[in-house]
Design an enzyme around this catalytic site. Structure first.
Site, PDB file in Angstrom:
ATOM      1  N   ARG A  49      77.737  19.758 -23.874  1.00 12.93           N
ATOM      2  CA  ARG A  49      78.139  20.978 -23.165  1.00 12.93           C
ATOM      3  C   ARG A  49      77.331  22.208 -23.591  1.00 12.93           C
ATOM      4  O   ARG A  49      77.019  22.409 -24.751  1.00 12.93           O
ATOM      5  CB  ARG A  49      79.622  21.245 -23.435  1.00 12.93           C
ATOM      6  N   LYS A  58      89.059  21.870 -18.450  1.00 12.09           N
ATOM      7  CA  LYS A  58      89.950  23.017 -18.220  1.00 12.09           C
ATOM      8  C   LYS A  58      89.140  24.250 -17.812  1.00 12.09           C
ATOM      9  O   LYS A  58      89.435  24.893 -16.810  1.00 12.09           O
ATOM     10  CB  LYS A  58      90.768  23.337 -19.491  1.00 12.09           C
TER      11      LYS A  58
HETATM   12  P1  AP5 Z   1      88.892  26.034 -26.517  1.00 13.39           P
HETATM   13  O1  AP5 Z   1      87.743  26.893 -26.228  1.00 13.39           O
HETATM   14  O2  AP5 Z   1      90.112  26.153 -25.668  1.00 13.39           O
HETATM   15  O3  AP5 Z   1      88.407  24.514 -26.563  1.00 13.39           O
HETATM   16  P2  AP5 Z   1      89.141  23.111 -26.188  1.00 13.39           P
HETATM   17  O4  AP5 Z   1      90.550  23.126 -25.849  1.00 13.39           O
HETATM   18  O5  AP5 Z   1      88.761  22.245 -27.334  1.00 13.39           O
HETATM   19  O6  AP5 Z   1      88.588  22.748 -24.870  1.00 13.39           O
HETATM   20  P3  AP5 Z   1      87.118  22.803 -24.402  1.00 13.39           P
HETATM   21  O7  AP5 Z   1      86.768  24.212 -24.050  1.00 13.39           O
HETATM   22  O8  AP5 Z   1      86.248  22.125 -25.405  1.00 13.39           O
HETATM   23  O9  AP5 Z   1      87.158  21.845 -23.132  1.00 13.39           O
HETATM   24  P4  AP5 Z   1      87.433  22.146 -21.594  1.00 13.39           P
HETATM   25  O10 AP5 Z   1      88.615  21.336 -21.199  1.00 13.39           O
HETATM   26  O11 AP5 Z   1      87.465  23.606 -21.292  1.00 13.39           O
HETATM   27  O12 AP5 Z   1      86.155  21.453 -20.958  1.00 13.39           O
HETATM   28  P5  AP5 Z   1      84.948  22.060 -20.095  1.00 13.39           P
HETATM   29  O13 AP5 Z   1      85.438  22.492 -18.761  1.00 13.39           O
HETATM   30  O14 AP5 Z   1      84.178  23.038 -20.885  1.00 13.39           O
HETATM   31  O15 AP5 Z   1      89.348  26.262 -28.029  1.00 13.39           O
HETATM   32  C1  AP5 Z   1      88.427  26.269 -29.072  1.00 13.39           C
HETATM   33  C2  AP5 Z   1      89.133  26.537 -30.385  1.00 13.39           C
HETATM   34  O16 AP5 Z   1      89.757  27.834 -30.350  1.00 13.39           O
HETATM   35  C3  AP5 Z   1      90.271  25.584 -30.735  1.00 13.39           C
HETATM   36  O17 AP5 Z   1      89.802  24.397 -31.363  1.00 13.39           O
HETATM   37  C4  AP5 Z   1      91.117  26.454 -31.663  1.00 13.39           C
HETATM   38  O18 AP5 Z   1      90.583  26.504 -32.952  1.00 13.39           O
HETATM   39  C5  AP5 Z   1      91.012  27.826 -31.029  1.00 13.39           C
HETATM   40  N1  AP5 Z   1      92.083  28.088 -30.051  1.00 13.39           N
HETATM   41  C6  AP5 Z   1      91.932  28.281 -28.720  1.00 13.39           C
HETATM   42  N2  AP5 Z   1      93.114  28.460 -28.114  1.00 13.39           N
HETATM   43  C7  AP5 Z   1      94.042  28.368 -29.097  1.00 13.39           C
HETATM   44  C8  AP5 Z   1      95.464  28.440 -29.105  1.00 13.39           C
HETATM   45  N3  AP5 Z   1      96.167  28.637 -27.989  1.00 13.39           N
HETATM   46  N4  AP5 Z   1      96.099  28.297 -30.300  1.00 13.39           N
HETATM   47  C9  AP5 Z   1      95.418  28.099 -31.443  1.00 13.39           C
HETATM   48  N5  AP5 Z   1      94.077  28.006 -31.514  1.00 13.39           N
HETATM   49  C10 AP5 Z   1      93.392  28.140 -30.339  1.00 13.39           C
HETATM   50  O19 AP5 Z   1      84.092  20.720 -19.876  1.00 13.39           O
HETATM   51  C11 AP5 Z   1      83.410  20.105 -20.968  1.00 13.39           C
HETATM   52  C12 AP5 Z   1      82.028  19.637 -20.504  1.00 13.39           C
HETATM   53  O20 AP5 Z   1      82.172  18.540 -19.618  1.00 13.39           O
HETATM   54  C13 AP5 Z   1      81.205  20.693 -19.739  1.00 13.39           C
HETATM   55  O21 AP5 Z   1      79.877  20.578 -20.110  1.00 13.39           O
HETATM   56  C14 AP5 Z   1      81.406  20.348 -18.258  1.00 13.39           C
HETATM   57  O22 AP5 Z   1      80.287  20.716 -17.495  1.00 13.39           O
HETATM   58  C15 AP5 Z   1      81.570  18.823 -18.336  1.00 13.39           C
HETATM   59  N6  AP5 Z   1      82.504  18.300 -17.342  1.00 13.39           N
HETATM   60  C16 AP5 Z   1      83.709  18.813 -16.980  1.00 13.39           C
HETATM   61  N7  AP5 Z   1      84.309  18.031 -16.041  1.00 13.39           N
HETATM   62  C17 AP5 Z   1      83.461  16.985 -15.825  1.00 13.39           C
HETATM   63  C18 AP5 Z   1      83.503  15.822 -14.987  1.00 13.39           C
HETATM   64  N8  AP5 Z   1      84.551  15.580 -14.163  1.00 13.39           N
HETATM   65  N9  AP5 Z   1      82.476  14.947 -15.038  1.00 13.39           N
HETATM   66  C19 AP5 Z   1      81.388  15.172 -15.869  1.00 13.39           C
HETATM   67  N10 AP5 Z   1      81.301  16.265 -16.676  1.00 13.39           N
HETATM   68  C20 AP5 Z   1      82.322  17.154 -16.655  1.00 13.39           C
HETATM   69 MG    MG Z   2      87.183  25.381 -22.422  1.00 12.95          MG
END
Ligand code: AP5
Ligand code: MG
Length: 245
Positions: A155, A43
């Protein structure tokens, strides 16, 4: 007779102005893109790129919390222990933080939401918050859980602008801990451990997945296979956005 002509002219003029206003509103509908998908689906990665290409602000509720934690605000203190456990921050806190942020920055022509809404009650709150004429586009990044643990535990992130990197898949340039976009320090998130990821995935399946069904009839829906390479995923996203414009 003169009176009738004046009244008729007034009515015609009003109708014409209403027509022009309708056209203006159609042309200037706010566009809100919601990035959905489990933790690690990409995302943040793709919202960062989309934000540059579509010239729309990228708003990540996770990043807003992390900024508050960094600044040691009351909000950050409340959120820290919940985030580190992998559970959701209460709705009233998230909703107020997000809506205040959007209003403060006057993001009235649209934005990209990343990490919100995360349960059906947040989706309902968002629906009430958005102007009626908003064009809503959901991008759902579909991917199996087993691929996500490696992505998340490897990450890295920029502390300043939130740009994501990965130890193996996209290491920071020259393997230095400095962001190539803004010069900020690159670090690993405290909730990116294996144990916390398992909890975050459980919360995603129980609380966030139902949002997809809720939004299905309220928005344009784009399904993307997020297990492909980053470049292919982004190409698919751009293609689908173009089709659904
Ligand atoms: P938040 O920061 O939103 O974390 P998340 O939803 O768990 O999602 P991530 O940020 O971990 O994943 P992403 O989909 O963004 O992946 P990314 O692009 O970084 O939330 C954290 C916490 O905050 C929650 O647990 C909660 O406690 C709280 N919170 C936040 N919003 C809330 C809400 N609305 N309500 C209540 N609580 C809330 O990619 C991941 C990795 O994979 C990176 O290293 C990237 O380089 C790699 N990557 C990406 N795509 C690919 C691909 N196609 N191939 C290989 N590697 C890839
Ligand atoms: Mg994220």
């Amino acid at each position: 007779m003169k009176k009738i002509v004046i009244i008729l002219t007034f009515i015609v003029l009003s109708l014409f102005l209403m027509f022009l206003y309708g056209k203006y509103q159609m042309k200037h509908k706010p566009l809100v893109i919601i990035m959905m998908g489990p933790p690690g689906a990409g995302k943040g990665t793709h919202a960062t790129e989309l934000s540059k290409d579509l010239k729309l602000p990228h708003i990540s509720t996770g990043d807003l919390f992390r900024e508050n934690i960094k600044q040691n605000t009351d909000l950050g203190k409340k959120a820290k222990s919940l985030i580190d456990k992998g559970v959701l921050v209460p709705d009233d806190i998230v909703n107020q933080m997000l809506f205040d942020y959007i209003n403060k920055h006057k993001y009235f022509s649209g934005y990209i939401l990343d990490g919100y809404p995360r349960n059906v009650d947040q989706a309902i709150a968002l629906e009430k918050f958005l102007p009626e004429n908003t064009k809503l586009l959901v991008i759902n990044l579909r991917i199996d859980d087993d691929l996500l643990v490696e992505r998340i535990t490897g990450r890295l992130m920029c502390r300043k602008c939130g740009k994501p990197f990965h130890k193996t898949f996209s290491p920071p340039p020259n393997n230095q801990n400095i962001c190539d976009d803004c010069g900020g320090e690159i670090y690993q998130r405290s909730d990116d451990t294996k144990e916390v990821v398992v909890k975050r995935l459980e919360v995603y399946h129980r609380e966030t997945k139902p949002v997809l069904n809720y939004l299905k009839n309220k928005a344009k829906f784009i399904e993307i296979d997020a297990s492909q390479s980053k470049e292919k995923v982004y190409k698919d996203i751009l293609l689908e956005i173009e089709k659904n414009k």
